[in-house]
Structures are given as structure tokens and as C-alpha cells.
Design a protein around this motif. Sequence first.
Motif, PDB file in Angstrom:
ATOM      1  N   GLY A   1      -9.401  16.496  50.250  1.00  0.00           N
ATOM      2  CA  GLY A   1      -8.935  15.684  51.376  1.00  0.00           C
ATOM      3  C   GLY A   1     -10.076  15.172  52.242  1.00  0.00           C
ATOM      4  O   GLY A   1     -11.052  14.612  51.735  1.00  0.00           O
ATOM      5  N   LEU A   2      -9.957  15.380  53.545  1.00  0.00           N
ATOM      6  CA  LEU A   2     -10.981  14.900  54.482  1.00  0.00           C
ATOM      7  C   LEU A   2     -12.341  15.544  54.244  1.00  0.00           C
ATOM      8  O   LEU A   2     -13.375  14.905  54.416  1.00  0.00           O
ATOM      9  N   VAL A   3     -12.342  16.803  53.860  1.00  0.00           N
ATOM     10  CA  VAL A   3     -13.611  17.477  53.560  1.00  0.00           C
ATOM     11  C   VAL A   3     -14.276  16.805  52.359  1.00  0.00           C
ATOM     12  O   VAL A   3     -15.483  16.575  52.346  1.00  0.00           O
ATOM     13  N   GLY A   4     -13.488  16.463  51.367  1.00  0.00           N
ATOM     14  CA  GLY A   4     -14.028  15.759  50.208  1.00  0.00           C
ATOM     15  C   GLY A   4     -14.584  14.398  50.575  1.00  0.00           C
ATOM     16  O   GLY A   4     -15.630  13.979  50.073  1.00  0.00           O
ATOM     17  N   ASN A   5     -13.907  13.712  51.479  1.00  0.00           N
ATOM     18  CA  ASN A   5     -14.379  12.411  51.956  1.00  0.00           C
ATOM     19  C   ASN A   5     -15.717  12.558  52.680  1.00  0.00           C
ATOM     20  O   ASN A   5     -16.662  11.799  52.440  1.00  0.00           O
ATOM     21  N   MET A   6     -15.821  13.542  53.548  1.00  0.00           N
ATOM     22  CA  MET A   6     -17.056  13.805  54.278  1.00  0.00           C
ATOM     23  C   MET A   6     -18.173  14.223  53.321  1.00  0.00           C
ATOM     24  O   MET A   6     -19.310  13.788  53.449  1.00  0.00           O
ATOM     25  N   LEU A   7     -17.835  15.022  52.341  1.00  0.00           N
ATOM     26  CA  LEU A   7     -18.816  15.471  51.351  1.00  0.00           C
ATOM     27  C   LEU A   7     -19.329  14.285  50.533  1.00  0.00           C
ATOM     28  O   LEU A   7     -20.521  14.197  50.240  1.00  0.00           O
ATOM     29  N   HIS A   8     -18.451  13.362  50.195  1.00  0.00           N
ATOM     30  CA  HIS A   8     -18.867  12.152  49.480  1.00  0.00           C
ATOM     31  C   HIS A   8     -19.867  11.369  50.333  1.00  0.00           C
ATOM     32  O   HIS A   8     -20.913  10.945  49.840  1.00  0.00           O
ATOM     33  N   ASP A   9     -19.562  11.190  51.611  1.00  0.00           N
ATOM     34  CA  ASP A   9     -20.471  10.459  52.504  1.00  0.00           C
ATOM     35  C   ASP A   9     -21.824  11.161  52.618  1.00  0.00           C
ATOM     36  O   ASP A   9     -22.872  10.521  52.560  1.00  0.00           O
ATOM     37  N   LEU A  10     -21.803  12.477  52.778  1.00  0.00           N
ATOM     38  CA  LEU A  10     -23.053  13.242  52.874  1.00  0.00           C
ATOM     39  C   LEU A  10     -23.895  13.110  51.609  1.00  0.00           C
ATOM     40  O   LEU A  10     -25.123  13.001  51.672  1.00  0.00           O
ATOM     41  N   SER A  11     -23.240  13.111  50.468  1.00  0.00           N
ATOM     42  CA  SER A  11     -23.971  13.091  49.202  1.00  0.00           C
ATOM     43  C   SER A  11     -24.603  11.730  48.918  1.00  0.00           C
ATOM     44  O   SER A  11     -25.466  11.624  48.062  1.00  0.00           O
ATOM     45  N   ARG A  12     -24.193  10.703  49.650  1.00  0.00           N
ATOM     46  CA  ARG A  12     -24.748   9.372  49.439  1.00  0.00           C
ATOM     47  C   ARG A  12     -25.875   9.053  50.422  1.00  0.00           C
ATOM     48  O   ARG A  12     -26.494   8.014  50.350  1.00  0.00           O
ATOM     49  N   ARG A  13     -26.149   9.942  51.339  1.00  0.00           N
ATOM     50  CA  ARG A  13     -27.247   9.746  52.292  1.00  0.00           C
ATOM     51  C   ARG A  13     -28.557  10.206  51.678  1.00  0.00           C
ATOM     52  O   ARG A  13     -28.563  11.106  50.840  1.00  0.00           O
TER      53      ARG A  13
END
Length: 117
Positions: free
Chosen positions: A80-92
Motif C-alpha cells: 500500500g502506501l508504504v510500498g509507494n513510499m518505498l518505490h519513491d525512495l528507491s528511485r532517489r
Amino acid sequence: MNRAPALSVDDPVRDCPVPPETLGLIARAEPESLDTIVEGIPEGVRARLAVYLYGRSHTHELGIRIAATCEGATLRRAAGLVGNMLHDLSRRPYSPPSYGQRGASRISLGGPAARRA
């Protein structure tokens, strides 16, 4: 709606989406060889593994690196939202942790009088 299973404090190995042997191999892997190790793991399992590792302070960065091998939709389905945040973090771009690097203050075991001396 798919819900990620709750993690258990009692038995963290039970919550891990990969066998303990695979987890050990991933944990000991050099950063350059990590992609080779995880490429054989299905993306849905990799996404759950990324969330599992990210949720533990000692494997936080490893979780982000594995999340970088997953699509955003797969991470969102996994957490869910944690996965969305994790996706964003992994692209930085990677930036090393800055634990304790703010203003270092002097500590004295002698109390205030020792600092004046």
C-alpha cells in the motif's frame, strides 16, 4: 483489496517471503552482485522482501536496493502506501546515512564544573 499480512514480532523468519538460506545469501551479498541474486526471485516476492527488509533498521538500505528492482505497482500491491513510499525512495540517488553527524556536543562526566576548568 489485497492486504499485506501483518509482521510478527514473535517469529520474524516466519514473516520473511524467502527461505532463510536465501535471506542469508542476500544479506551477505556485495552490492554489485545483489541484482544477480534477486533476479531469479519473482517480482511480487521481491516486493514483499523489500518491505520486509525495509522494516528492520539493520536491513533498511538493503530493502531500498531490492525495491529498486521492482515496479511501483508491485510495491503498492505488496504494502500500500508504504510500498509507494518505498518505490519513491528507491528511485532517489543514494546518499549515505548521516547517523549522529549533526552538531557533536562535548560530553563531560564531571558535570558543569568540569567544563569550566
